[in-house]
Design a protein around this motif. Sequence first.
Motif, PDB file in Angstrom:
ATOM      1  N   THR A 113      25.969   1.705 -29.432  1.00  0.00           N
ATOM      2  CA  THR A 113      27.102   1.193 -28.660  1.00  0.00           C
ATOM      3  C   THR A 113      28.368   2.011 -28.859  1.00  0.00           C
ATOM      4  N   PHE A 114      28.708   2.378 -30.084  1.00  0.00           N
ATOM      5  CA  PHE A 114      29.937   3.137 -30.350  1.00  0.00           C
ATOM      6  C   PHE A 114      29.798   4.566 -29.843  1.00  0.00           C
ATOM      7  N   LYS A 115      30.804   5.047 -29.107  1.00  0.00           N
ATOM      8  CA  LYS A 115      30.787   6.401 -28.554  1.00  0.00           C
ATOM      9  C   LYS A 115      31.961   7.258 -29.018  1.00  0.00           C
ATOM     10  N   ASP A 116      33.100   6.656 -29.389  1.00  0.00           N
ATOM     11  CA  ASP A 116      34.266   7.426 -29.792  1.00  0.00           C
ATOM     12  C   ASP A 116      35.204   6.522 -30.590  1.00  0.00           C
ATOM     13  N   THR A 117      35.994   7.130 -31.480  1.00  0.00           N
ATOM     14  CA  THR A 117      37.035   6.404 -32.211  1.00  0.00           C
ATOM     15  C   THR A 117      38.314   7.227 -32.153  1.00  0.00           C
ATOM     16  N   ARG A 118      39.444   6.545 -32.031  1.00  0.00           N
ATOM     17  CA  ARG A 118      40.744   7.217 -32.031  1.00  0.00           C
ATOM     18  C   ARG A 118      41.743   6.348 -32.787  1.00  0.00           C
ATOM     19  N   PHE A 119      42.511   7.011 -33.621  1.00  0.00           N
ATOM     20  CA  PHE A 119      43.607   6.320 -34.295  1.00  0.00           C
ATOM     21  C   PHE A 119      44.777   6.287 -33.329  1.00  0.00           C
ATOM     22  N   GLY A 120      45.377   5.126 -33.164  1.00  0.00           N
ATOM     23  CA  GLY A 120      46.542   5.004 -32.292  1.00  0.00           C
ATOM     24  C   GLY A 120      47.816   5.197 -33.075  1.00  0.00           C
ATOM     25  N   ALA A 121      48.157   4.193 -33.873  1.00  0.00           N
ATOM     26  CA  ALA A 121      49.398   4.241 -34.627  1.00  0.00           C
ATOM     27  C   ALA A 121      49.388   3.155 -35.687  1.00  0.00           C
ATOM     28  N   GLY A 131      53.933   5.014 -26.485  1.00  0.00           N
ATOM     29  CA  GLY A 131      53.360   4.786 -25.163  1.00  0.00           C
ATOM     30  C   GLY A 131      52.521   5.939 -24.655  1.00  0.00           C
ATOM     31  N   ASP A 132      52.372   6.998 -25.467  1.00  0.00           N
ATOM     32  CA  ASP A 132      51.568   8.146 -25.053  1.00  0.00           C
ATOM     33  C   ASP A 132      50.116   7.729 -24.834  1.00  0.00           C
ATOM     34  N   ARG A 133      49.508   8.255 -23.747  1.00  0.00           N
ATOM     35  CA  ARG A 133      48.102   7.975 -23.453  1.00  0.00           C
ATOM     36  C   ARG A 133      47.229   8.801 -24.395  1.00  0.00           C
ATOM     37  N   ILE A 134      46.219   8.133 -24.986  1.00  0.00           N
ATOM     38  CA  ILE A 134      45.250   8.794 -25.860  1.00  0.00           C
ATOM     39  C   ILE A 134      43.878   8.647 -25.212  1.00  0.00           C
ATOM     40  N   PRO A 135      43.251   9.754 -24.806  1.00  0.00           N
ATOM     41  CA  PRO A 135      41.905   9.669 -24.214  1.00  0.00           C
ATOM     42  C   PRO A 135      40.886   9.163 -25.242  1.00  0.00           C
ATOM     43  N   VAL A 136      40.023   8.252 -24.793  1.00  0.00           N
ATOM     44  CA  VAL A 136      38.961   7.702 -25.632  1.00  0.00           C
ATOM     45  C   VAL A 136      37.670   7.776 -24.828  1.00  0.00           C
ATOM     46  N   GLY A 173      41.593   2.753 -31.170  1.00  0.00           N
ATOM     47  CA  GLY A 173      40.854   2.734 -29.914  1.00  0.00           C
ATOM     48  C   GLY A 173      39.388   3.001 -30.210  1.00  0.00           C
ATOM     49  N   LEU A 174      38.524   2.114 -29.757  1.00  0.00           N
ATOM     50  CA  LEU A 174      37.083   2.243 -29.982  1.00  0.00           C
ATOM     51  C   LEU A 174      36.396   2.414 -28.630  1.00  0.00           C
ATOM     52  N   ALA A 190      33.871   2.108 -21.834  1.00  0.00           N
ATOM     53  CA  ALA A 190      34.915   1.092 -21.957  1.00  0.00           C
ATOM     54  C   ALA A 190      35.665   1.336 -23.268  1.00  0.00           C
ATOM     55  N   ILE A 191      36.902   0.841 -23.315  1.00  0.00           N
ATOM     56  CA  ILE A 191      37.734   1.026 -24.510  1.00  0.00           C
ATOM     57  C   ILE A 191      38.091  -0.336 -25.094  1.00  0.00           C
ATOM     58  N   LEU A 192      37.769  -0.523 -26.347  1.00  0.00           N
ATOM     59  CA  LEU A 192      38.149  -1.722 -27.084  1.00  0.00           C
ATOM     60  C   LEU A 192      39.354  -1.354 -27.941  1.00  0.00           C
ATOM     61  N   GLN A 193      40.488  -2.005 -27.673  1.00  0.00           N
ATOM     62  CA  GLN A 193      41.705  -1.757 -28.452  1.00  0.00           C
ATOM     63  C   GLN A 193      41.764  -2.782 -29.572  1.00  0.00           C
ATOM     64  N   ILE A 194      41.954  -2.295 -30.793  1.00  0.00           N
ATOM     65  CA  ILE A 194      41.951  -3.160 -31.969  1.00  0.00           C
ATOM     66  C   ILE A 194      43.290  -3.017 -32.689  1.00  0.00           C
ATOM     67  N   TYR A 195      43.976  -4.135 -32.863  1.00  0.00           N
ATOM     68  CA  TYR A 195      45.173  -4.203 -33.696  1.00  0.00           C
ATOM     69  C   TYR A 195      44.839  -5.036 -34.921  1.00  0.00           C
ATOM     70  N   VAL A 196      45.148  -4.517 -36.094  1.00  0.00           N
ATOM     71  CA  VAL A 196      44.982  -5.252 -37.343  1.00  0.00           C
ATOM     72  C   VAL A 196      46.362  -5.395 -37.963  1.00  0.00           C
ATOM     73  N   ASN A 197      46.728  -6.597 -38.372  1.00  0.00           N
ATOM     74  CA  ASN A 197      48.038  -6.834 -38.971  1.00  0.00           C
ATOM     75  C   ASN A 197      48.060  -6.329 -40.406  1.00  0.00           C
ATOM     76  N   ALA A 198      47.992  -5.008 -40.527  1.00  0.00           N
ATOM     77  CA  ALA A 198      48.056  -4.317 -41.811  1.00  0.00           C
ATOM     78  C   ALA A 198      48.524  -2.896 -41.522  1.00  0.00           C
TER      79      ALA A 198
END
Length: 188
Positions: A145-153, A98-103, A162-163, A107-115
């Motif tokens: 369009t893309f400005k930042d990428t972050r690995f969540g978990a 649940g830790d906040r990760i600055p992106v 986080g895109l 705007a932030i697009l959250q992406i979950y991939v079932n892998a």
Amino acid sequence: MRRLTTAAAALVLAGAGLAGTAGTAGATTGQADKATACSTVWGSGDKTARDSGSQPLKNITTGRHACYDRMVFDVSGAKGKLGYHVGYVKTFHQDGSGDRIPVGGGAILQIYVNAPSYSPATGKPTYAGKAGQPLPGVDITGYKTFKDTRFGASFEGQTQVGLGVRAKLPFRVLQSGDRLVVDVAHTW
């Protein structure tokens, strides 16, 4: 006089017909106007496919295109449909902790991939992402369009990214073989 009126009407209709087909001809030759060439009908609402698999994530890459920026999740060996959930969020929180990760970005697009980003059989990492860090090997310098990428978990069989994008823009999610593709339009 009647023939002259009929001839004038025929010329007007013929001219309208030619003007009406000019846009169609341009579209087939690649000379269509920018609005037609860059469709934004994808919308910005959440997109989900509930399918799941057990193949691990191998890599994440990006690319620039004329109308959109693209992120590709390589799940080599995946058979059938890949599950995902993609949507805009106000803040990006690491799955599990649940830790906040600055992106960065508008705007932030959250992406979950079932892998998972690890081998389910051995537990060894298959993708080198680190929580809160930019995606390894991904350089989005110069993207429209893309400005930042972050690995969540990678938690409970899902990988979270986080895109950061310029603004809340239309996006689509596609599957191409064993790759999941997320395209974010440059404009509305």
